[in-house]
Design a protein around this motif. Structure first.
Motif, PDB file in Angstrom:
ATOM      1  N   VAL A 233      63.901 -64.109  32.418  1.00 22.58           N
ATOM      2  CA  VAL A 233      62.913 -63.035  32.298  1.00 22.58           C
ATOM      3  C   VAL A 233      63.586 -61.742  31.858  1.00 22.58           C
ATOM      4  O   VAL A 233      63.090 -61.038  30.976  1.00 22.58           O
ATOM      5  CB  VAL A 233      62.161 -62.834  33.637  1.00 22.58           C
ATOM      6  N   LEU A 234      64.728 -61.423  32.453  1.00 15.91           N
ATOM      7  CA  LEU A 234      65.371 -60.156  32.100  1.00 15.91           C
ATOM      8  C   LEU A 234      66.071 -60.242  30.744  1.00 15.91           C
ATOM      9  O   LEU A 234      66.299 -59.234  30.086  1.00 15.91           O
ATOM     10  CB  LEU A 234      66.352 -59.731  33.201  1.00 15.91           C
ATOM     11  N   GLU A 235      66.409 -61.436  30.317  1.00 14.62           N
ATOM     12  CA  GLU A 235      67.004 -61.626  28.998  1.00 14.62           C
ATOM     13  C   GLU A 235      65.947 -61.382  27.912  1.00 14.62           C
ATOM     14  O   GLU A 235      66.189 -60.676  26.925  1.00 14.62           O
ATOM     15  CB  GLU A 235      67.530 -63.069  28.899  1.00 14.62           C
ATOM     16  N   ALA A 236      64.762 -61.949  28.133  1.00 11.87           N
ATOM     17  CA  ALA A 236      63.692 -61.818  27.147  1.00 11.87           C
ATOM     18  C   ALA A 236      62.350 -61.737  27.866  1.00 11.87           C
ATOM     19  O   ALA A 236      61.706 -62.754  28.101  1.00 11.87           O
ATOM     20  CB  ALA A 236      63.710 -63.019  26.202  1.00 11.87           C
ATOM     21  N   PRO A 237      61.932 -60.532  28.257  1.00 12.58           N
ATOM     22  CA  PRO A 237      60.672 -60.398  28.993  1.00 12.58           C
ATOM     23  C   PRO A 237      59.484 -60.805  28.117  1.00 12.58           C
ATOM     24  O   PRO A 237      59.492 -60.560  26.910  1.00 12.58           O
ATOM     25  CB  PRO A 237      60.592 -58.917  29.326  1.00 12.58           C
ATOM     26  N   ALA A 238      58.479 -61.401  28.747  1.00  5.42           N
ATOM     27  CA  ALA A 238      57.295 -61.806  27.995  1.00  5.42           C
ATOM     28  C   ALA A 238      56.171 -60.790  28.142  1.00  5.42           C
ATOM     29  O   ALA A 238      55.313 -60.678  27.276  1.00  5.42           O
ATOM     30  CB  ALA A 238      56.817 -63.176  28.470  1.00  5.42           C
ATOM     31  N   HIS A 239      56.168 -60.069  29.253  1.00  2.00           N
ATOM     32  CA  HIS A 239      55.113 -59.077  29.461  1.00  2.00           C
ATOM     33  C   HIS A 239      55.612 -57.698  29.023  1.00  2.00           C
ATOM     34  O   HIS A 239      56.749 -57.333  29.326  1.00  2.00           O
ATOM     35  CB  HIS A 239      54.717 -59.041  30.938  1.00  2.00           C
ATOM     36  N   PRO A 240      54.765 -56.924  28.315  1.00  2.00           N
ATOM     37  CA  PRO A 240      55.207 -55.589  27.878  1.00  2.00           C
ATOM     38  C   PRO A 240      55.615 -54.694  29.054  1.00  2.00           C
ATOM     39  O   PRO A 240      56.495 -53.847  28.902  1.00  2.00           O
ATOM     40  CB  PRO A 240      53.965 -55.012  27.182  1.00  2.00           C
ATOM     41  N   TYR A 241      54.993 -54.918  30.208  1.00  2.00           N
ATOM     42  CA  TYR A 241      55.368 -54.088  31.353  1.00  2.00           C
ATOM     43  C   TYR A 241      56.782 -54.418  31.819  1.00  2.00           C
ATOM     44  O   TYR A 241      57.577 -53.523  32.114  1.00  2.00           O
ATOM     45  CB  TYR A 241      54.374 -54.268  32.502  1.00  2.00           C
ATOM     46  N   THR A 242      57.097 -55.699  31.883  1.00  2.00           N
ATOM     47  CA  THR A 242      58.457 -56.087  32.280  1.00  2.00           C
ATOM     48  C   THR A 242      59.471 -55.464  31.330  1.00  2.00           C
ATOM     49  O   THR A 242      60.506 -54.953  31.747  1.00  2.00           O
ATOM     50  CB  THR A 242      58.605 -57.618  32.262  1.00  2.00           C
ATOM     51  N   ARG A 243      59.130 -55.505  30.051  1.00  2.00           N
ATOM     52  CA  ARG A 243      60.068 -54.943  29.076  1.00  2.00           C
ATOM     53  C   ARG A 243      60.233 -53.436  29.283  1.00  2.00           C
ATOM     54  O   ARG A 243      61.348 -52.910  29.253  1.00  2.00           O
ATOM     55  CB  ARG A 243      59.589 -55.230  27.652  1.00  2.00           C
ATOM     56  N   ALA A 244      59.095 -52.748  29.538  1.00  3.38           N
ATOM     57  CA  ALA A 244      59.165 -51.296  29.754  1.00  3.38           C
ATOM     58  C   ALA A 244      59.995 -50.972  30.993  1.00  3.38           C
ATOM     59  O   ALA A 244      60.810 -50.048  30.996  1.00  3.38           O
ATOM     60  CB  ALA A 244      57.759 -50.734  29.904  1.00  3.38           C
ATOM     61  N   LEU A 245      59.785 -51.751  32.035  1.00  7.39           N
ATOM     62  CA  LEU A 245      60.515 -51.548  33.286  1.00  7.39           C
ATOM     63  C   LEU A 245      62.020 -51.729  33.044  1.00  7.39           C
ATOM     64  O   LEU A 245      62.847 -50.950  33.516  1.00  7.39           O
ATOM     65  CB  LEU A 245      60.007 -52.588  34.291  1.00  7.39           C
ATOM     66  N   LEU A 246      62.335 -52.755  32.299  1.00  7.70           N
ATOM     67  CA  LEU A 246      63.730 -53.075  32.002  1.00  7.70           C
ATOM     68  C   LEU A 246      64.368 -51.966  31.160  1.00  7.70           C
ATOM     69  O   LEU A 246      65.495 -51.540  31.409  1.00  7.70           O
ATOM     70  CB  LEU A 246      63.765 -54.410  31.250  1.00  7.70           C
ATOM     71  N   ASN A 247      63.603 -51.484  30.174  1.00  6.97           N
ATOM     72  CA  ASN A 247      64.140 -50.428  29.317  1.00  6.97           C
ATOM     73  C   ASN A 247      64.349 -49.129  30.066  1.00  6.97           C
ATOM     74  O   ASN A 247      65.197 -48.327  29.705  1.00  6.97           O
ATOM     75  CB  ASN A 247      63.188 -50.168  28.149  1.00  6.97           C
ATOM     76  N   ALA A 248      63.517 -48.905  31.088  1.00  5.99           N
ATOM     77  CA  ALA A 248      63.563 -47.615  31.771  1.00  5.99           C
ATOM     78  C   ALA A 248      64.732 -47.512  32.731  1.00  5.99           C
ATOM     79  O   ALA A 248      65.048 -46.426  33.212  1.00  5.99           O
ATOM     80  CB  ALA A 248      62.256 -47.373  32.524  1.00  5.99           C
ATOM     81  N   VAL A 249      65.383 -48.638  33.040  1.00  4.89           N
ATOM     82  CA  VAL A 249      66.517 -48.563  33.967  1.00  4.89           C
ATOM     83  C   VAL A 249      67.623 -47.755  33.311  1.00  4.89           C
ATOM     84  O   VAL A 249      68.081 -48.096  32.228  1.00  4.89           O
ATOM     85  CB  VAL A 249      67.045 -49.976  34.298  1.00  4.89           C
ATOM     86  N   PRO A 250      68.047 -46.656  33.924  1.00  4.12           N
ATOM     87  CA  PRO A 250      69.116 -45.865  33.299  1.00  4.12           C
ATOM     88  C   PRO A 250      70.437 -46.623  33.375  1.00  4.12           C
ATOM     89  O   PRO A 250      70.823 -47.080  34.436  1.00  4.12           O
ATOM     90  CB  PRO A 250      69.168 -44.585  34.144  1.00  4.12           C
ATOM     91  N   ARG A 251      71.080 -46.817  32.265  1.00  7.81           N
ATOM     92  CA  ARG A 251      72.332 -47.573  32.226  1.00  7.81           C
ATOM     93  C   ARG A 251      73.408 -46.738  31.553  1.00  7.81           C
ATOM     94  O   ARG A 251      73.130 -46.000  30.605  1.00  7.81           O
ATOM     95  CB  ARG A 251      72.158 -48.863  31.422  1.00  7.81           C
TER      96      ARG A 251
END
Lengths: 310, 317, 327
Positions: A233-251
């Motif tokens: 899921v974290l490699e390739a999220p299917a839901h746009p929300y998961t992707r947004a959440l993943l992108n928002a993590v400050p790294r």
């Protein structure tokens, strides 16, 4: 693998003043297998904590059912539930408020076993303290004498006293500093491997979840929007929300992405259709009218989106 | 790097009335258009550093130098410092819910700050407040100004807080964990706003425990450990190749978000010393994996490479 | 808004009704005691007793008795005291009310201003000798019985040093209506109200001090200072604003309680013909109708004051307006 805990169409609604209803959890179905770690993630107000508590019988669901080893435990009285309690335990975020400040650690640790009339308390405490990396000299001390990380270790030891088969941990590391967080993450992983206890981790931190869990369920406004193997899921999220959440993590290793617009809508007045359509960068007309159901897109992978990214 | 120096802390030392040193020898620079991230774990003294720049620590003894726009702040009369607070430098706080007075509308609280520093009428102040809220991305700013803090979402509250901080055009904005109480998607919005403020030419000092936040919003970083600055430098360089063992350990402790999953995360053994039990030598030595005999003497902050400062014996030539 | 006002009024009426039933039951439905004889007073003639029994309907069921009583109290207002030879009770209470109101208003003025000054001063100068001195003074004020203090004041100002320049202005004991002479009214009430206020000043200063100090630790106070607000503004504008709530609720209750006859001792000592003194007399002569009237009067005041305090609360704190608590 056998199913240890299963929830079917679980909902938890709260009646508010003025006749309004807060839909904290709506129609959630999930399963936790023996020895498996499932992570519930989402932003505040998504219902992950409420779901975690409802799963182990802390508060009755408004509708739906929970099964432990195939036996229904939802709707049972507190008395009837007591038989199940030793098998499911909870670890809370704020370790400073779960300990009674006027009782020694030894006292607090022994309590669950006394309540359930177990014997061999001293040996059990000794084994567990060793497992969480503390010496038995802590027993005569009081909670305020410990650092946040040590208290969280004790908290975990307390939850493990009765040898549970399921551990629900609500934000077990979010009150801790990064270096201590890493210690607790490692500890939980070790314990899971050595004891074979199944876990439900409730967290908002995707990086921590990735390190600790096998599967992930992403929640938004009381519903699961995506579920699957955590790495996939974290490699390739299917839901746009998961992707947004993943992108928002400050790294440290990537620049600041364009943020999602707006706030999470109120769970009292959730949007029509897909709850995420008000903030979704890919929203289509259909999204505001028809709520997408969770459906399978691959082996062990479900998503609730009309236009999944996979 | 010809930009104008805005804030220069030089050997700032802060102690309790009983003599326990909370900050020992903190030296930092913030230039116009810079964003300095001050990173550290709880109790490291990062918030104290920010509060001492604002002069909000009565009862503590500060020595050394805090130089703001060429003026020495330490020893300044409270009256003069007050004129700077909110106008020349402004601060936003971790929890905008408790940072606002709960019993007055946010508009009234922003108006108050404007009228504390500029002689303008109530009407003018309100007009400025509404314009500011609008610029901070608050929808329907006129109505929002009339609401009370608890009636706004966390993100909007923090935007209002930033609007208040910017209301008198400060040249330095100090943000103390501004996104810790917020959700990640809202955090990203607020961080974007901070980047815009930095790009508009103000200096930003961002206090945080999150290396990721620093990396994504700051131009420079200072790592604080147990009341001391142990490493300082440009963000990109420090993230790519941290020099101090503590910085290295801090970065390694963050769980990865892609690639292979490690069996165990690297950790730092032990915990930071209490302010009254700081080691004589290098403060990090008891937890350091590279510890060696000469760590018993406290290393000074040196500049082994252009623009990069580190306090560690490993880099003593 | 209108709905909450209506429901609030309904609640008030319900509470007053409840109190009236309770009071009625205590006085008239206590088993083993004949209310007729009590109303008639000691040594009344059989004719009087018979008339009372008929008039109050004591030979009829309790609910009818209750309605008759309330009708006499609130509608026809002709409840009569037999001890006092046919004096009507309700006008008597209404006549005494302005005296009590004047006394309590003056006292409230003194104790609010006094406690504000003392409370703020000791909070600002916390742990200094000023703070300690003020708090000790407050404690002394708090622990001095008001009747004793009143007697001492009387002794000093009326006889011992009355003829010195300090107390020459002090009028003889008693009340002067405002309509007769505003200056005389003020002079007559100055010492009694100050005496009454002394113990409240001590208590309120303590409450305000601790509330203020708690408030000053709040994050929003730090924000105020970060905005560049000066100490006066921070303390008086931000700090007080946060510490009002318990002060106001305490004030509402005390004020109402005093209006309802709680200033009894002060009124007796200074010979002020207020509600408290009326109650005192009624109790002394076991004048049942008068007791009934004063108790009901007090209850109404306490209930109204409570409602006003709640309203003030909502004005002071928007979170309460929406029925939310805490933060």
């Amino acid at each position: 693998m056998t199913i240890l805990l299963e929830a079917k169409n679980l909902s938890k609604h709260y009646r508010l003043a003025r006749g309004e209803t807060l839909r904290a959890v709506s129609d959630v179905s999930l399963a936790v297998h023996r020895g498996e770690a499932l992570a519930l993630v989402g932003e505040s107000g998504c219902g992950k904590s409420t779901l975690g508590r409802t799963l182990i019988g802390l508060g009755a669901p408004s509708s739906g059912e929970v099964f432990f080893e195939g036996e229904r435990i939802s709707g049972l009285s507190d008395r009837a539930l007591r038989r199940w309690r030793p098998r499911m335990q909870m670890v809370f975020q704020d370790s400073s408020s779960t300990f009674n400040p006027r009782r020694t650690i030894g006292d607090t640790l022994a309590e669950p076993m006394r309540i359930h009339g177990r014997t061999g308390i001293a040996e059990r405490i000794g084994t567990l303290l060793e497992q969480v990396g503390l010496s038995s000299s802590v027993l005569s001390r009081y909670p305020h004498e410990f650092s946040g990380g040590q208290r969280q270790r004790l908290n975990i030891a307390r939850a493990l006293m009765l040898g549970p088969e399921l551990l629900v941990a609500d934000e077990p590391t979010s009150a801790l500093d990064v270096s201590v967080q890493a210690q607790i993450v490692n500890l939980l992983r070790e314990l899971r491997n050595s004891l074979g206890v199944a876990c439900v981790f409730i967290s908002h931190d995707l990086a921590v979840v990735r390190q600790m869990a096998d599967r992930i369920a992403v929640m938004y406004l009381g519903r699961i929007v995506e579920e699957g193997d955590v790495l996939a899921v974290l490699e390739a999220p299917a839901h746009p929300y998961t992707r947004a959440l993943l992108n928002a993590v400050p790294r440290p290793d990537r620049p600041l992405p364009p943020p999602l617009k707006g706030d999470v809508p109120s769970p009292i007045h959730p949007p029509q259709g897909c709850a995420f359509h008000t903030r979704c960068p890919l929203t289509q007309p259909r999204c505001s009218q028809e709520r997408p159901e969770l459906h399978r897109i691959a082996e062990g992978r479900t998503v609730a989106c009309h236009y999944p990214l996979l | 790097m010809g930009a104008e120096m805005l804030l220069k802390l030089h050997h700032l030392h802060l102690e309790l009335p009983n003599g326990t040193a909370l900050l020992e020898d903190v030296s930092l620079n913030v230039r116009r258009g810079d964003a300095l991230g001050v990173v550290g774990e709880s109790g490291s003294g990062k918030s104290l550093t920010a509060m001492s720049v604002m002069g909000l620590l009565p009862g503590l003894k500060a020595s050394g130098s805090i130089c703001f726009e060429g003026r020495e702040l330490l020893g300044m009369k409270d009256r003069e410092w007050r004129r700077l607070r909110g106008a020349g430098m402004a601060m936003i706080f971790q929890d905008p819910m408790t940072a606002f007075l709960p019993v007055r509308s946010i508009g009234a609280q922003i108006d108050e700050q404007i009228r504390l520093h500029d002689r303008v009428s109530r009407r003018e102040a309100r007009a400025r407040t509404v314009a500011l809220l609008g610029r901070m991305g608050v929808p329907d700013p006129e109505a929002a100004a009339k609401r009370y803090p608890h009636q706004l979402s966390g993100g909007l509250r923090q935007r209002a807080m930033i609007a208040m901080a910017l209301s008198c055009g400060p040249s330095l904005l100090i943000a103390d964990e501004p996104t810790t109480a917020l959700d990640v998607t809202v955090q990203a919005q607020i961080l974007t706003l901070l980047c815009e403020i930095r790009d508009s030419g103000a200096g930003v000092m961002l206090i945080t425990h999150d290396m990721g936040v620093v990396a994504q919003t700051c131009t420079h970083v200072a790592v604080v450990y147990s009341g001391l600055v142990v490493e300082q430098g440009p963000v990109a360089a420090v993230m790519a190749r941290p020099l101090h063992p503590y910085t290295q350990a801090l970065l390694e402790a963050i769980p990865p978000l892609d690639g292979p999953r490690p069996e165990a995360l690297p950790t730092i053994p032990g915990r930071p010393p209490a302010p009254d039990a700081r080691p004589e030598g290098c403060v990090f030595a008891p937890r350091c994996r590279f510890v060696r005999p000469d760590c018993a003497v406290r290393p000074a902050l040196r500049e082994p490479e252009e623009g990069r400062h580190v306090a560690c014996v490993l880099y003593d030539a | 808004m209108i709905r909450s006002f209506a429901s609030r009024t309904g609640q008030m009426l319900l509470v007053i009704f409840g109190i009236s039933v309770l009071v009625f039951c205590i006085f008239f439905a206590t088993p083993g005691a004949d209310p007729t004889a009590r109303i008639a007073g000691r040594g009344a003639s059989p004719q009087v007793v018979a008339r009372i029994r008929a008039e109050y309907g004591f030979d009829r069921p309790l609910p009818v008795q209750y309605v008759t009583m309330m009708q006499k109290l609130f509608v026809s207002r002709d409840l009569t005291s037999f001890v006092n030879h046919g004096q009507r009770v309700v006008p008597e209470v209404l006549q005494a009310a302005p005296v009590t109101l004047s006394l309590v208003l003056w006292a409230a003025f003194f104790w609010v201003s006094g406690s504000l000054v003392f409370g703020i001063a000791s909070a600002v100068l916390r742990d200094s000798w000023v703070d300690r001195l003020l708090m000790v003074l407050g404690l002394i004020g708090l622990s001095m019985p008001v009747f004793w203090l009143g007697e001492v004041v009387n002794l000093v100002t009326q006889s011992r040093w009355h003829d010195t320049f300090l107390f020459r202005w002090v009028p003889p004991l008693g009340y002067v209506p405002f309509s007769q002479s505003p200056w005389g009214w003020a002079k007559a009430l100055f010492l009694p109200s100050l005496t009454l206020a002394v113990c409240f000043i001590g208590l309120y200063a303590r409450v305000l001090r601790s509330e203020l100090l708690t408030a000053m630790g709040e994050d929003s106070i730090r924000t105020a200072r970060a905005k560049g607000a000066g100490p006066v503004r921070v303390w008086l504008w931000h700090g007080l604003r946060l510490s009002w709530l318990s002060y106001v609720s305490l004030f509402g209750l005390d004020f109402a309680q005093l209006l309802g006859g709680g200033a009894l001792l002060t009124e007796v000592v200074f010979a002020l013909p207020g509600v408290g003194r009326l109650t005192y007399q009624a109790l002394a002569t076991l004048d049942l109708p008068l007791i009934m009237a004063t108790v009901m009067y007090a209850a109404v005041f306490v209930v109204i004051a409570n409602a006003l305090v709640d309203g003030l609360y909502a004005l002071l704190d928007p979170r309460i307006r929406e029925g939310r608590h805490g933060r």
